[in-house]
Design an enzyme around this catalytic site. Structure first.
Site, PDB file in Angstrom:
ATOM      1  N   LYS A  22      49.987  33.475  51.986  1.00  0.00           N
ATOM      2  CA  LYS A  22      49.652  34.908  52.006  1.00  0.00           C
ATOM      3  C   LYS A  22      48.290  35.176  51.365  1.00  0.00           C
ATOM      4  O   LYS A  22      47.441  35.842  51.953  1.00  0.00           O
ATOM      5  CB  LYS A  22      50.729  35.703  51.250  1.00  0.00           C
ATOM      6  CG  LYS A  22      50.301  37.106  50.852  1.00  0.00           C
ATOM      7  CD  LYS A  22      51.391  37.834  50.130  1.00  0.00           C
ATOM      8  CE  LYS A  22      51.205  38.312  48.750  1.00  0.00           C
ATOM      9  NZ  LYS A  22      50.063  38.921  48.199  1.00  0.00           N
ATOM     10  N   ASN A  23      48.088  34.667  50.148  1.00  0.00           N
ATOM     11  CA  ASN A  23      46.882  35.068  49.423  1.00  0.00           C
ATOM     12  C   ASN A  23      45.618  34.394  49.955  1.00  0.00           C
ATOM     13  O   ASN A  23      44.509  34.807  49.616  1.00  0.00           O
ATOM     14  CB  ASN A  23      47.071  34.861  47.913  1.00  0.00           C
ATOM     15  CG  ASN A  23      48.029  35.909  47.342  1.00  0.00           C
ATOM     16  OD1 ASN A  23      48.320  36.923  47.987  1.00  0.00           O
ATOM     17  ND2 ASN A  23      48.539  35.664  46.138  1.00  0.00           N
ATOM     18  N   CYS A 117      51.267  45.699  44.356  1.00  0.00           N
ATOM     19  CA  CYS A 117      52.363  45.764  43.381  1.00  0.00           C
ATOM     20  C   CYS A 117      51.879  46.311  42.046  1.00  0.00           C
ATOM     21  O   CYS A 117      50.744  46.058  41.636  1.00  0.00           O
ATOM     22  CB  CYS A 117      52.949  44.374  43.160  1.00  0.00           C
ATOM     23  SG  CYS A 117      53.772  43.709  44.601  1.00  0.00           S
ATOM     24  N   ARG A 122      45.153  47.137  37.055  1.00  0.00           N
ATOM     25  CA  ARG A 122      44.573  46.137  37.960  1.00  0.00           C
ATOM     26  C   ARG A 122      43.149  46.555  38.331  1.00  0.00           C
ATOM     27  O   ARG A 122      42.881  46.992  39.456  1.00  0.00           O
ATOM     28  CB  ARG A 122      45.446  45.961  39.210  1.00  0.00           C
ATOM     29  CG  ARG A 122      46.840  45.468  38.885  1.00  0.00           C
ATOM     30  CD  ARG A 122      47.671  45.151  40.112  1.00  0.00           C
ATOM     31  NE  ARG A 122      47.225  43.934  40.776  1.00  0.00           N
ATOM     32  CZ  ARG A 122      47.874  43.372  41.810  1.00  0.00           C
ATOM     33  NH1 ARG A 122      48.961  43.928  42.281  1.00  0.00           N
ATOM     34  NH2 ARG A 122      47.424  42.266  42.360  1.00  0.00           N
ATOM     35  N   ASP A 307      52.531  34.191  39.783  1.00  0.00           N
ATOM     36  CA  ASP A 307      53.331  34.628  40.935  1.00  0.00           C
ATOM     37  C   ASP A 307      54.653  33.866  41.052  1.00  0.00           C
ATOM     38  O   ASP A 307      55.455  34.146  41.937  1.00  0.00           O
ATOM     39  CB  ASP A 307      52.510  34.494  42.236  1.00  0.00           C
ATOM     40  CG  ASP A 307      51.326  35.441  42.252  1.00  0.00           C
ATOM     41  OD1 ASP A 307      51.306  36.396  41.449  1.00  0.00           O
ATOM     42  OD2 ASP A 307      50.400  35.222  43.057  1.00  0.00           O
ATOM     43  N   ARG A 399      56.460  41.884  52.287  1.00  0.00           N
ATOM     44  CA  ARG A 399      55.002  41.799  52.193  1.00  0.00           C
ATOM     45  C   ARG A 399      54.543  40.351  52.150  1.00  0.00           C
ATOM     46  O   ARG A 399      53.419  40.045  52.529  1.00  0.00           O
ATOM     47  CB  ARG A 399      54.506  42.488  50.909  1.00  0.00           C
ATOM     48  CG  ARG A 399      54.578  43.999  50.948  1.00  0.00           C
ATOM     49  CD  ARG A 399      53.929  44.566  49.699  1.00  0.00           C
ATOM     50  NE  ARG A 399      52.715  43.818  49.422  1.00  0.00           N
ATOM     51  CZ  ARG A 399      52.179  43.649  48.235  1.00  0.00           C
ATOM     52  NH1 ARG A 399      52.710  44.196  47.180  1.00  0.00           N
ATOM     53  NH2 ARG A 399      51.082  42.952  48.074  1.00  0.00           N
TER      54      ARG A 399
HETATM   55  N1  EPU Z   1      40.783  41.545  36.277  1.00  0.00           N
HETATM   56  C1  EPU Z   1      39.866  42.356  35.675  1.00  0.00           C
HETATM   57  N2  EPU Z   1      38.831  42.832  36.424  1.00  0.00           N
HETATM   58  C2  EPU Z   1      38.695  42.517  37.747  1.00  0.00           C
HETATM   59  C3  EPU Z   1      39.643  41.693  38.355  1.00  0.00           C
HETATM   60  C4  EPU Z   1      40.691  41.222  37.596  1.00  0.00           C
HETATM   61  O1  EPU Z   1      39.957  42.645  34.483  1.00  0.00           O
HETATM   62  O2  EPU Z   1      37.727  42.988  38.360  1.00  0.00           O
HETATM   63  C5  EPU Z   1      41.904  41.006  35.490  1.00  0.00           C
HETATM   64  C6  EPU Z   1      43.257  41.514  35.981  1.00  0.00           C
HETATM   65  O3  EPU Z   1      43.596  42.744  35.387  1.00  0.00           O
HETATM   66  C7  EPU Z   1      44.169  40.379  35.595  1.00  0.00           C
HETATM   67  C8  EPU Z   1      43.289  39.132  35.733  1.00  0.00           C
HETATM   68  O4  EPU Z   1      41.939  39.594  35.698  1.00  0.00           O
HETATM   69  O5  EPU Z   1      44.551  40.514  34.257  1.00  0.00           O
HETATM   70  C9  EPU Z   1      43.496  38.313  36.993  1.00  0.00           C
HETATM   71  O6  EPU Z   1      43.407  39.152  38.137  1.00  0.00           O
HETATM   72  P1  EPU Z   1      42.960  38.586  39.569  1.00  0.00           P
HETATM   73  O7  EPU Z   1      41.729  39.300  39.968  1.00  0.00           O
HETATM   74  O8  EPU Z   1      42.937  37.094  39.522  1.00  0.00           O
HETATM   75  O9  EPU Z   1      44.160  39.071  40.488  1.00  0.00           O
HETATM   76  P2  EPU Z   1      44.067  39.650  41.947  1.00  0.00           P
HETATM   77  O10 EPU Z   1      42.960  38.989  42.676  1.00  0.00           O
HETATM   78  O11 EPU Z   1      44.108  41.132  41.934  1.00  0.00           O
HETATM   79  C10 EPU Z   1      45.548  37.833  43.068  1.00  0.00           C
HETATM   80  C11 EPU Z   1      46.811  37.830  43.859  1.00  0.00           C
HETATM   81  C12 EPU Z   1      47.991  38.124  42.955  1.00  0.00           C
HETATM   82  C13 EPU Z   1      48.022  37.106  41.810  1.00  0.00           C
HETATM   83  C14 EPU Z   1      46.670  37.071  41.080  1.00  0.00           C
HETATM   84  C15 EPU Z   1      46.605  35.983  40.025  1.00  0.00           C
HETATM   85  C16 EPU Z   1      46.069  38.577  46.029  1.00  0.00           C
HETATM   86  C17 EPU Z   1      46.029  39.637  47.049  1.00  0.00           C
HETATM   87  N3  EPU Z   1      46.724  38.840  44.899  1.00  0.00           N
HETATM   88  O12 EPU Z   1      45.442  39.156  42.542  1.00  0.00           O
HETATM   89  O13 EPU Z   1      49.134  37.930  43.761  1.00  0.00           O
HETATM   90  O14 EPU Z   1      49.031  37.460  40.883  1.00  0.00           O
HETATM   91  O15 EPU Z   1      45.619  36.851  42.034  1.00  0.00           O
HETATM   92  O16 EPU Z   1      46.821  34.730  40.603  1.00  0.00           O
HETATM   93  O17 EPU Z   1      45.537  37.483  46.244  1.00  0.00           O
HETATM   94  C18 EPU Z   1      51.336  38.200  44.443  1.00  0.00           C
HETATM   95  O18 EPU Z   1      51.067  37.476  45.412  1.00  0.00           O
HETATM   96  O19 EPU Z   1      52.501  38.543  44.132  1.00  0.00           O
HETATM   97  C19 EPU Z   1      50.255  38.687  43.590  1.00  0.00           C
HETATM   98  C20 EPU Z   1      50.394  39.683  42.734  1.00  0.00           C
END
Ligand code: EPU
Length: 430
Positions: A22-23, A117, A122, A307, A399
């Site tokens: 998915k990701n 979610c 976020r 995850d 999802r």
């Molecule tokens: N963060 C910031 N600023 C940013 C981006 C992130 O402070 O600009 C912080 C977040 O608040 C968090 C940490 O950095 O504490 C990590 O966030 P990350 O950006 O890595 O998460 P994401 O890209 O929003 C993706 C996956 C999530 C998964 C995370 C961590 C997707 C669409 N989502 O989210 O997947 O938990 O990476 O591996 O790729 C899931 O699949 O259930 C899911 C939530």
């Protein structure tokens, strides 16, 4: 509304084949917007997040054609819009990749902040910081993010991420692929889907080195050409089936995986008393004896994935002894604890730490999937519980998990998707 009804207590036996990640898919599909030609993308998971991304891309003018259930051809030659409607974007987290892709290809993007979610705050400040470093002018107003590159082209730049962010790393890669010059992303995330996105873009003519390490170098090229690419298997889907076997017991062969991606999960489950053998691109998972306690801390890859935290918590509820879980990524990823307690679990949460006292046996109950992985954890718990577990809000699960009811049924689980009247829904546990 639909809910899952599980009659638990049946060990799992047989084989399951893992779908595309998915990701990875939710970044690689928008990456096709950067390509001047037809991209044929295989091993696309049949899940609602993918449907939603493709709907948005069609709305922008991309031609999207499914060749079969998991292969899609995308032609972005006729994309004529760079503004993403609020109603579509707010439903998924990954809509943020449309900013990087549209900005990189057309020098402008108008995208609402992402949904997804509720795991606490976020932010996407690191994404925006990267785009600004590359010359984009960013404004956030009236519920939209407006990003414009002077002269319609970004310029390569060094970007140091303040936090290790999967989304920011991939979004900056997307924006940089067609930029003028070299972008260096430092403190980059290293997840398997980051390498997959780099491989996809490189196979279409991009020049990206270092994906999978914490320094990624993207040398912008003038255009990307069409081609074929197959998405990697889903590490988290595979891990979820591993925890399902750990919880319910039995023996299952999990096919179509990259065992190296599973090491962080395999090591923890082995510590908990699960027997796991590697066999080519499959893992054979067996659990017949007792489960042992373990401490788990979630970390960026190659650490234990956040995850998988709710699903492993379901297994720890069944283990002998007291386990400590520490969430290292998200502020609020224990919303499932109340639901587990309905099933008889003993789980105390204090901030990012949860203490789980194993109870040996859970009991079926009406519960709610409060987010995607929490929903998966409810299924894992329900498969092991005595009696009937009814899970509401399963649209979260859909999802991210292709055909989960069919796949588990083939393993011998007693699980059904049951359509319920709306009245039931309003009085549900959620
Ligand atoms: N963060 C910031 N600023 C940013 C981006 C992130 O402070 O600009 C912080 C977040 O608040 C968090 C940490 O950095 O504490 C990590 O966030 P990350 O950006 O890595 O998460 P994401 O890209 O929003 C993706 C996956 C999530 C998964 C995370 C961590 C997707 C669409 N989502 O989210 O997947 O938990 O990476 O591996 O790729 C899931 O699949 O259930 C899911 C939530």
């Amino acid at each position: 509304m639909t809910k899952y009804v599980i009659r638990g207590g049946k060990p799992l036996h047989g084989e399951v084949t893992i779908s595309g990640a998915k990701n990875a898919a939710v970044a690689i599909l928008p990456a096709a917007l950067l390509v001047d030609g037809v991209c044929r993308i295989e091993n696309v998971p049949n899940i609602s997040d993918v449907t939603m991304i493709l709907e948005i891309m069609k709305d922008l003018g991309a031609q999207v054609r499914f060749i079969n259930r998991t292969t899609v051809e995308i032609d972005s030659s006729h994309v004529y819009k760079q503004n993403v409607p609020y109603e579509l974007a707010r439903q998924i987290r990954a809509s943020y990749y449309l900013i990087g892709a549209l900005l990189g290809r057309f020098g402008r993007a108008e995208v609402p902040p992402p949904g997804g979610c509720d795991l606490g705050v976020r932010p996407i400040d690191q994404h925006l910081k990267g785009f600004s470093a590359m010359g984009a002018e960013i404004q956030v107003e009236n519920g939209f993010i407006y990003a414009v590159a002077p002269g319609d082209r970004l310029r390569g730049a060094p970007v140091y991420l303040d936090v290790v962010s999967v989304g920011a790393t991939m979004n900056i890669m997307l924006a940089a692929a067609l930029a003028d010059g070299l972008t260096v992303i430092e403190n980059a995330a290293k997840e398997p889907h980051i390498v997959d996105l780099a491989n996809f873009l490189n196979s279409m003519g991009a020049d990206i080195m270092g994906a999978g390490t914490d320094v990624i170098k993207v040398r912008g090229v003038k255009t990307l050409h069409g081609g074929s690419y197959s998405i990697i298997p889903d590490q988290i889907e595979a891990g979820t089936y591993m925890t399902a076997v750990a919880a319910a017991g039995g023996e299952v062969r999990i096919n179509n995986i990259i065992p190296k991606h599973m090491d962080c999960i395999t090591a923890k489950l082995v510590e908990m008393g699960v027997d796991i053998q590697e066999d080519g691109d499959a893992l054979i998972v067996r659990r017949f004896g007792k489960l042992h306690r373990a401490n788990v801390k979630t970390l960026p890859y190659p650490g234990f994935p956040t995850d998988m935290q709710p699903q492993v918590a379901a297994v720890l509820c069944l283990a002998e002894g007291t386990s400590i879980l520490t969430e290292g990524i998200w502020d609020n990823r224990y919303r499932y604890a109340d639901e587990f307690r309905r099933m008889g679990a003993k789980i105390q949460v204090d901030g990012k730490v949860a203490v789980i006292e194993g109870v040996g046996q859970l009991t079926g109950s009406p519960v709610c999937a409060c987010d995607l992985r929490a929903g998966a954890a409810m299924i894992v718990a329900g498969l092991a519980a005595s009696g009937i577990t009814e899970i509401d809000q399963i649209h979260y699960v859909e999802r991210g998990y292709e055909d989960i009811v069919e796949k588990l049924s083939r393993l011998g689980a007693d699980i059904q998707a049951k359509i319920t009247p709306d009245e039931d829904w309003r009085t549900s546990a959620c």
